[in-house]
Design a protein around this motif. Sequence first.
Motif, mmCIF file in Angstrom:
data_model
loop_
_atom_site.group_PDB
_atom_site.id
_atom_site.type_symbol
_atom_site.label_atom_id
_atom_site.label_comp_id
_atom_site.label_asym_id
_atom_site.label_seq_id
_atom_site.Cartn_x
_atom_site.Cartn_y
_atom_site.Cartn_z
ATOM 1 N N VAL A 17 0.854 -1.190 0.000
ATOM 2 C CA VAL A 17 0.000 0.000 0.000
ATOM 3 C C VAL A 17 0.892 1.243 0.000
ATOM 4 O O VAL A 17 0.613 2.219 -0.679
ATOM 5 N N ARG A 18 1.960 1.173 0.770
ATOM 6 C CA ARG A 18 2.941 2.264 0.746
ATOM 7 C C ARG A 18 4.262 1.767 1.291
ATOM 8 O O ARG A 18 4.331 0.768 2.009
ATOM 9 N N ASP A 19 5.340 2.490 0.917
ATOM 10 C CA ASP A 19 6.625 2.296 1.577
ATOM 11 C C ASP A 19 7.271 3.665 1.728
ATOM 12 O O ASP A 19 6.598 4.696 1.562
ATOM 13 N N GLY A 20 8.552 3.703 2.011
ATOM 14 C CA GLY A 20 9.201 4.983 2.266
ATOM 15 C C GLY A 20 9.330 5.873 1.039
ATOM 16 O O GLY A 20 9.594 7.071 1.166
ATOM 17 N N GLY A 21 9.135 5.294 -0.146
ATOM 18 C CA GLY A 21 9.329 6.081 -1.362
ATOM 19 C C GLY A 21 8.149 6.087 -2.308
ATOM 20 O O GLY A 21 8.219 6.692 -3.382
ATOM 21 N N MET A 22 7.074 5.404 -1.945
ATOM 22 C CA MET A 22 5.957 5.304 -2.882
ATOM 23 C C MET A 22 4.633 5.092 -2.164
ATOM 24 O O MET A 22 4.558 4.337 -1.201
#
Length: 332
Positions: free
Chosen positions: A242-247
Amino acid sequence: MKELIRKLVEAVGPSGYEGAVRDLVRSEISDSVGELRVDAMGNLIARKGQRQNGGLRIMLSAHMDEIGVMATHIDENGFVRFTTIGGVHPRTCFGGRVQFVNGTRGLIGGERTDAPDKIHSFEQLFIDVGASSRETCPVKVGDIAAFDRPMIDLGDRLISKAMDDRIACAVLIETLRAIKKSPHELFFVFSTQEEVGLRGATTAAYAIDPDLGISVDVTLSGDTPKGVKMEVALGKGPAIKVRDGGMLADPRVVRLMVASAEKAGLPYQLEVLEGGTTDARAIQMARAGVPSGCVSIPCRYVHSPSEMVDYRDVQQSVQLLTALLSGPIALE
Ligand code: CO
Ligand code: ZN
């Protein structure tokens, strides 16, 4: 699939020096694709199928490179000082073994520390390749190495260095073989230099100009004692990012992945990762932007020389991608 995984994880391929991995992947897939090419960055790009009935151009990406070390200085007694390639932590170095791209093997030793429980800083660590002088040392400044560990097969769980991201290379190879019919034009990218900033995927995405981007990579798991606070666990299925540190994954792609998993009757988990990122970020930001997401394989001890994945998660990742890519796709 375990033998394929073993070959991939045991190959030496730190960022920028992915040649051995690329040769291995190429030999595994050359019979099953329409077109194979290597671009200027060293990405191996395999194209399969043609677009029919509203099919999409889809880029899939798994990175071939792994974290490693590079020689910066060799002292008069033949000890090699080094810098890091990608996210290497000093606490996982001492006593570890490395293999240089030129074949030389050695171990990481360290200077005596003030207290026995103190972790060495990189300045206090060195590589001992068994040499006794600078002149006879088989390693020169600029030579690059990866960590060296054989894979261990525990049955459901597999342990090795470079599960990040060879396990995803194995998933893409198996997916490529498993897809019999697809309305889409599929580009399987085995990318370079992910660990130093998604560099291979950046140029590959520009060249391919896809309608949809999917990376396959490892993610952390929150299922070890006092580990990261995270829902993802080994053995509970592929993780849909769903999300990470860059997206922030495109919500339409998240919904597509969830719907594909549910339709195929596969378990899945939703991944919310605080740090780190994957090739999907580079695809998402390519040209004028590309709807993108990521299928993650839960992994313990990421970026250590012993990373652990669950074999069932790996197989289900192949099944999820095969199901998703075999049918029509409407992003909504
Ligand atoms: Co990594
Ligand atoms: Zn990775």
